[in-house]
Motif scaffolding. Sequence first.
Motif, short mmCIF file in Angstrom:
data_model
loop_
_atom_site.label_atom_id
_atom_site.label_comp_id
_atom_site.label_asym_id
_atom_site.label_seq_id
_atom_site.Cartn_x
_atom_site.Cartn_y
_atom_site.Cartn_z
N VAL A 162 1.13 -1.12 0.04
CA VAL A 162 0.09 0.00 -0.02
C VAL A 162 0.84 1.26 0.06
CG1 VAL A 162 -1.72 1.44 1.12
CG2 VAL A 162 -1.69 -1.25 1.33
N MET A 163 0.75 1.91 -1.09
CA MET A 163 1.38 3.34 -1.03
C MET A 163 0.49 4.35 -0.78
SD MET A 163 4.28 2.08 -2.05
CE MET A 163 5.14 0.91 -3.00
N GLY A 164 1.18 5.61 -0.17
CA GLY A 164 0.40 6.84 0.44
C GLY A 164 1.44 7.74 1.12
N GLY A 165 0.92 9.05 1.19
CA GLY A 165 1.80 10.12 1.56
C GLY A 165 2.08 10.17 3.12
N HIS A 166 3.39 10.62 3.45
CA HIS A 166 3.65 10.57 4.85
C HIS A 166 3.03 11.72 5.73
CE1 HIS A 166 6.17 13.80 3.25
NE2 HIS A 166 6.38 14.32 4.38
N ALA A 167 2.51 12.43 5.10
CA ALA A 167 1.95 13.75 5.63
C ALA A 167 0.55 13.63 6.13
CB ALA A 167 2.06 14.92 4.57
N LEU A 168 -0.25 12.51 5.96
CA LEU A 168 -1.62 12.18 6.38
C LEU A 168 -1.54 12.13 7.84
CD1 LEU A 168 -4.35 11.36 5.00
CD2 LEU A 168 -3.69 9.06 5.44
N PRO B 252 5.41 7.30 8.62
CA PRO B 252 4.24 7.78 9.11
C PRO B 252 3.28 8.04 8.03
CG PRO B 252 5.75 9.70 9.01
CD PRO B 252 6.56 8.55 8.35
N GLY B 253 1.95 8.76 8.30
CA GLY B 253 0.86 8.81 7.46
C GLY B 253 0.26 7.58 7.01
N ALA B 254 -0.17 7.50 5.99
CA ALA B 254 -0.84 6.29 5.14
C ALA B 254 -0.06 4.84 5.44
CB ALA B 254 -1.10 6.43 3.91
N MET B 255 1.20 4.98 5.61
CA MET B 255 2.35 3.95 5.79
C MET B 255 1.98 3.36 7.22
SD MET B 255 5.40 5.20 3.84
CE MET B 255 5.62 6.98 4.59
N GLU B 256 1.74 4.11 8.09
CA GLU B 256 1.20 3.64 9.53
C GLU B 256 0.21 3.13 9.67
OE1 GLU B 256 2.25 5.62 13.91
OE2 GLU B 256 1.05 6.75 12.60
N ALA B 257 -0.90 3.83 9.09
CA ALA B 257 -2.31 3.78 9.38
C ALA B 257 -2.84 2.15 8.88
CB ALA B 257 -3.35 4.76 8.77
N VAL B 258 -2.33 1.88 7.49
CA VAL B 258 -2.57 0.54 7.18
C VAL B 258 -2.14 -0.50 7.87
CG1 VAL B 258 -1.98 -1.02 5.22
CG2 VAL B 258 -2.83 1.35 4.93
N PRO B 259 -0.98 -0.60 8.61
CA PRO B 259 -0.63 -1.64 9.66
C PRO B 259 -1.33 -1.79 10.76
CG PRO B 259 1.23 -0.23 9.45
CD PRO B 259 0.29 0.11 8.12
#
Length: 366
Positions: A153-159, A189-196
């Motif tokens: 899953v790819m996505g921004g760190h600023a979320l 951080p951001g989406a990269m953290e929310a998913v796990p």
Amino acid sequence: MRTEITTVEALREHRAAGQDLRDAVLVGLDLTGEDDLLRTALDGAVLLGCELSGKSRRKAEAAGALLFPDIPALPYRVYRTTLYTPAELFDGFDPARPESYADTPDARIYGHSKAQGRTPDPLHALAERLHDHSITSALGEVLAACGLPPVAVMGGHALKRDSPGYLAAMRLGAALGRAGFTVLTGGGPGAMEAVPYGVRMPDHIEELHADLAKAPKFGSDAAGIGQWLAAGLAPDLPDTEPLTIGIPTWFYGHEPPNPACHWHAKYFANSVREDGLLTVATAGVVYTPGSAGTVQEVFQDYTQNHYTSVGPAAPMVFLDKDFWTTDVPAAPLVQQLARGRDAEEWILVTDDVDEAVALLRKYSAT
């Protein structure tokens, strides 16, 4: 095929089975009191960062083995045999003292790498490349052992943690975990953290989101990162499958790795990290809204699919139609490039997480 041996116990078993060490690779072993284990054929053996007695060293060199010494005065192990855990990266962190993040291995390694500048001297450049090779090897072993198809899953760190987008990413993670995928992200951080977080606590997303929102973003100094980290470490995460693996980089070391993943494959070279993340996501990639880095990954991924350079074309799922067709219209260009090719079937632009997961499951079933 070389046999890699990473513990003294495994070396003893190897020798007890009557095997010699021709073409074996021994990694990071203390063999100073184990001369008997090296009394065998050693031609073609490779010893990476092993400690040897003088007698064994002379014997190995005379037999034609290759000895690569450890590199001293580094804040990291050059010849690793495992991925990093959050506990290892954040060792020494005290949530009551957020500024203590500066004393963690993660912060010290970043500081050391940054001090080398854009063009490290040959010794440090070699050390970083050897480290990254070890991480790639360890990542392959983890993925092979877990046996579940890997989706990135790819996505921004600023979320920010207090945003609706963060909550949506947590729900995406929960859906992917329930569907039985190993879930990979960029590890930050951001989406990269929310998913796990969603993968690991699928039944407690709303309450977890509310708790994390109290520290919505990481700061620009050790104390600011520490406050963000303390909130992220507070949940008691179950240590169960599906696995979540972060693949971050010290190239962007001002972005801390998240505490939500089971493992982190953390690299020095961002180019190796980005290409490697897309390559190992053999069950597909989901793109949530992001900025330039995410867009770059879209086209790196499509290039692999276009030329089938690393295997069959895999799914590319663009989650958030308005974003990927209007705000950042990368999806229509990818669809245009894919017309008439194998990749075309596996490109989806949707707002529906269930539809996204269904495509990924269909691909894995084939």
